[in-house]
Write an enzyme that holds these catalytic residues in place. Structure first.
Site, PDB file in Angstrom:
ATOM      1  N   TYR A   1       2.227  -6.814  -5.478  1.00 13.77           N
ATOM      2  CA  TYR A   1       0.785  -7.101  -5.636  1.00 13.77           C
ATOM      3  C   TYR A   1       0.309  -5.923  -6.177  1.00 13.77           C
ATOM      4  O   TYR A   1      -0.783  -5.885  -6.911  1.00 13.77           O
ATOM      5  CB  TYR A   1       0.120  -7.193  -4.129  1.00 13.77           C
ATOM      6  CG  TYR A   1       0.643  -8.735  -3.311  1.00 13.77           C
ATOM      7  CD1 TYR A   1       1.499  -9.475  -3.781  1.00 13.77           C
ATOM      8  CD2 TYR A   1       0.206  -8.701  -2.052  1.00 13.77           C
ATOM      9  CE1 TYR A   1       2.004 -10.585  -3.210  1.00 13.77           C
ATOM     10  CE2 TYR A   1       0.481  -9.850  -1.235  1.00 13.77           C
ATOM     11  CZ  TYR A   1       1.396 -10.729  -1.698  1.00 13.77           C
ATOM     12  OH  TYR A   1       1.901 -11.817  -1.044  1.00 13.77           O
TER      13      TYR A   1
ATOM     14  N   SER B   1      -1.280 -19.311   0.963  1.00  9.88           N
ATOM     15  CA  SER B   1      -2.149 -20.142   0.341  1.00  9.88           C
ATOM     16  C   SER B   1      -2.474 -21.463   1.395  1.00  9.88           C
ATOM     17  O   SER B   1      -2.322 -22.529   1.110  1.00  9.88           O
ATOM     18  CB  SER B   1      -1.172 -20.895  -0.819  1.00  9.88           C
ATOM     19  OG  SER B   1      -0.950 -19.930  -1.702  1.00  9.88           O
TER      20      SER B   1
END
Length: 282
Positions: free
Chosen positions: A53, A198
């Site tokens: 990330y 998600s």
């Protein structure tokens, strides 16, 4: 808010907060720093990041500057999916600790069973080598728990055939209408906590009229209903947000969906419609 201080227990006895603040797609620098600071201020005590990330340094700085004792914050990071060697895994873990500015992480995950450029390719032998490194990291005490992400049943079976320390977590794509029942069942049968990245299908569930009707019934937002649905299935959601209002709203999950409505929601077709199920770096 009480849900943020509630925990699941991992197979080795480690307590893990039931809701995590996800940082996928939050850029490193001030954006990530302020988002994590806001999440901790809102009551989150579980922060999820990854070397891939490129925001670990900002996440770690926010944790260190929060004024909250380190032992009260559960920190997860991940081994890059491209790393498929023993020494590479050890080196990447050291890099993550250095980025975070921490002495240990609470959970370390293998980000995927294959490099992102080769989704679906078989890396069985390499994953066994990587898992040996994960066990060495665990044995060192610098990761309080270890696990995997995006592992299908065959990938889990491969690791389990040789593991002396079994994965304690499997973090997968999971949301209303897409709950990966085979992977979820196998993981749970082998004492792995399932985590849902998600959980809002990257926003895909927010415009679903059926889900909206259930949210209206409980007087909550679609996002809150979707997160509560995940929790009531015994799965740990990782909502991501950057604005303080959304960060706080995602903590307001202290309501209960009825058994009948949970059954109906579990029977819904893909609530995200056209949302793609290709594994992502979540």
């Amino acid at each position: 808010m009480a849900i943020l201080t509630s925990t699941y227990q991992l197979a080795n006895g480690v307590q893990i907060p039931k809701v995590a603040f996800g940082t996928w797609q939050i850029p490193g620098g001030d954006t990530a720093y302020q988002a994590v600071r806001a999440a901790l201020k809102a009551g989150y005590r579980h922060i999820d990041t990854a070397l891939a990330y490129r925001n670990e340094a900002s996440v770690g700085k926010a944790i260190r500057n929060s004024g909250i004792p380190r032992e009260q914050i559960f920190v997860t990071t991940k081994l890059p999916a491209e790393t498929k060697s023993y020494q590479g895994a050890l080196a990447d873990f050291d890099e993550s600790l250095k980025n975070l500015g921490l002495d240990y992480v609470d959970l370390y995950l293998v980000h995927a069973p294959w490099p992102w450029s080769q989704v679906g390719r078989v890396y069985d032998e390499a994953n066994l080598e990587v898992w040996q490194a994960m066990e060495a990291i665990y044995d060192s005490g610098r990761a309080k728990a270890i696990g995997v992400s995006n592992f299908a049943v065959r990938d889990l079976k491969n690791v389990l055939k040789q593991a002396t320390v079994a994965p304690m977590v499997n973090q997968i794509q999971y949301y209303l209408g897409f709950t990966e029942p085979k992977i979820t069942q196998f993981s749970e049968d082998h004492d792995m906590l399932v985590e849902a990245y998600s959980p809002l299908a990257t926003g895909g569930v927010l415009d679903n009229p059926q889900v909206q009707a259930y949210a209206d019934k409980y007087g909550v937002s679609v996002a809150q209903l979707a997160l509560r649905f995940v929790l009531q299935n015994g799965v740990l959601p990782l909502p991501k947000a950057v604005t303080p209002a959304h960060i706080t709203a995602n903590t307001q999950l202290d309501f209960t969906i009825s058994d009948a409505d949970m059954a109906a929601l579990n029977a819904l077709p893909d609530a995200a419609g056209a949302y793609m199920h290709n594994p992502t770096q979540g």
